[in-house]
Scaffold this active site. Structure first.
Site, PDB file in Angstrom:
ATOM      1  N   ARG A  89       0.744  -1.101  -0.043  1.00 25.61           N
ATOM      2  CA  ARG A  89       0.109  -0.095   0.070  1.00 25.61           C
ATOM      3  C   ARG A  89       0.848   1.214   0.020  1.00 25.61           C
ATOM      4  NH1 ARG A  89      -4.501   0.725   4.569  1.00 25.61           N
ATOM      5  NH2 ARG A  89      -2.732   0.964   5.885  1.00 25.61           N
ATOM      6  N   LYS A 191      -2.311   6.663   1.542  1.00 22.89           N
ATOM      7  CA  LYS A 191      -2.297   7.176   2.832  1.00 22.89           C
ATOM      8  C   LYS A 191      -1.605   8.257   2.936  1.00 22.89           C
ATOM      9  CE  LYS A 191      -2.422   4.932   7.313  1.00 22.89           C
ATOM     10  NZ  LYS A 191      -3.629   5.454   7.538  1.00 22.89           N
ATOM     11  N   GLU A 227     -16.209   6.833   4.605  1.00 23.18           N
ATOM     12  CA  GLU A 227     -15.439   6.734   5.862  1.00 23.18           C
ATOM     13  C   GLU A 227     -15.931   7.044   6.989  1.00 23.18           C
ATOM     14  OE1 GLU A 227     -11.109   6.753   5.336  1.00 23.18           O
ATOM     15  OE2 GLU A 227     -11.285   5.373   3.788  1.00 23.18           O
TER      16      GLU A 227
END
Length: 348
Positions: A89, A191, A227
């Site tokens: 990721r 992220k 989210e």
């Protein structure tokens, strides 16, 4: 000059009452990218990053990070939960920001080296504590134009932590936010630091209003849940389905990926990634937020347009949520057999 206090000795820590706070542990990993390549990196006791005032990480948001944990088992082993997924990721986050990804195999090796060096700070089994690891990459050097940096720093530091939410595995209420977490076709799936800076204001407003955190809706229509604060959302339907939102703006959570698998293979549920409309919450009997830091945080109710929709209970954890939590944490702490490849041991 302000100096950060070193962490107390491991023998002085009250493991059962850890918060989710920074500690300056003895060792962290540090590597530099320069002249088109990464150096080998090394463990260091210096907790301060020395960077130029022109670093792109400060001006233009060239910064991404990861979060994962080390767990102590009943047999006093130390293990990691799917660290290869964090490496992959972070690689994708780096590609989004035009940063040179740290090699994924060396990422896992570096994580293990930090855990091994700080092994005394991995909380004892049964305390509920874990060693939280924060891999971080930033663009550095003397830059001023809006373009990628010529140099980068990759570091991994760690600290023992307890529950992310103070209430632990107890339901809390969330409120929907007017603000957007990410733009369509933006960096929501990566992220990166900028995603979190923008969440501070809506999160603060939610806390002041008495809520645990905010529910972010899709930025295009504000009709679908994306989210839950800094975590992914899930709902359990009355038809025994495990449902989590699907969107290009959502961070691909490793916890979410794991719970989708466990819901289907361990609990026999139908696991679905799809639309979760905010005005159709009555299809769910339970709901929660999921992520590395929180693991699973049960959601008692969601406030939307001045009305609170309560799921299973505002005070008790739903049976499916509890089973998912017990299964996942059981795997992480070595009490439940893990699917192949999910666990990596740390030799210390």
């Amino acid at each position: 000059m302000v100096f950060l206090a070193k962490a107390p000795k491991a023998s002085e820590i009250d493991w059962s009452n850890l918060g989710f706070n920074y500690m300056d542990l003895p060792y962290r990993f540090l590597a530099h990218w320069k002249d088109g390549k990464w150096d080998d990196g090394e463990l260091t006791e210096d907790a301060t990053l020395h960077i130029s005032e022109g670093s792109t990480g400060l001006h233009y948001g060239q910064a991404d990070f990861e979060g994962l944990k080390a767990y102590r088992t009943k047999n006093n082993d130390i293990q990691l939960f799917r660290p290869d997924q964090n490496a992959a990721r972070m690689h994708k986050s780096c590609e989004r920001l035009l940063m040179p990804a740290f090699p994924e195999d060396k990422f896992v090796e570096a994580v293990k080296s930090v855990v091994k060096a700080n092994a005394d700070y991995v909380p004892p089994y049964g305390t509920g504590g874990t060693l939280y690891l924060r891999p971080l990459m930033i663009g550095v050097g003397g830059n001023i134009g809006v373009h990628p940096a010529q140099e980068y720093i990759f570091t991994i530091f760690a600290m023992p932590v307890g529950a992310y939410y103070k209430g632990g595995v107890t339901p809390t209420n969330f409120t929907t936010s007017y603000y957007d977490r990410a733009a369509p076709h933006g960096t929501g799936q990566s992220k990166v630091g900028g995603n979190y800076g923008g969440s501070l204001l809506p999160g603060d407003e939610a806390h002041k209003a008495g809520y645990s955190d905010v529910i972010y809706l899709d930025p295009a229509t504000h009709t679908k849940i994306e989210e839950a604060g800094s975590a992914n959302f899930f709902g359990v339907t009355k038809d025994n389905e495990f449902v989590t939102p699907k969107s290009d703006s959502i961070l691909p959570s490793i916890t979410k990926k794991s719970l989708l698998y466990l819901a289907e293979h361990n609990l026999g549920m139908k696991a679905i990634e799809g639309d979760v409309f905010i005005d159709k919450l009555d299809r769910f009997s339970e709901a929660g937020a999921m992520g590395t830091a929180a693991v699973i945080a049960p959601i008692g109710g969601i406030e939307y347009k001045d009305e609170l929709h309560v799921f299973y209970s505002e005070t008790e954890v739903g049976p499916v949520t509890q089973k998912l939590y017990d299964t996942l944490t059981g795997i992480q702490f070595g009490d439940v057999e893990a699917p192949e490849g999910w666990i990596q041991k740390v030799e210390y």
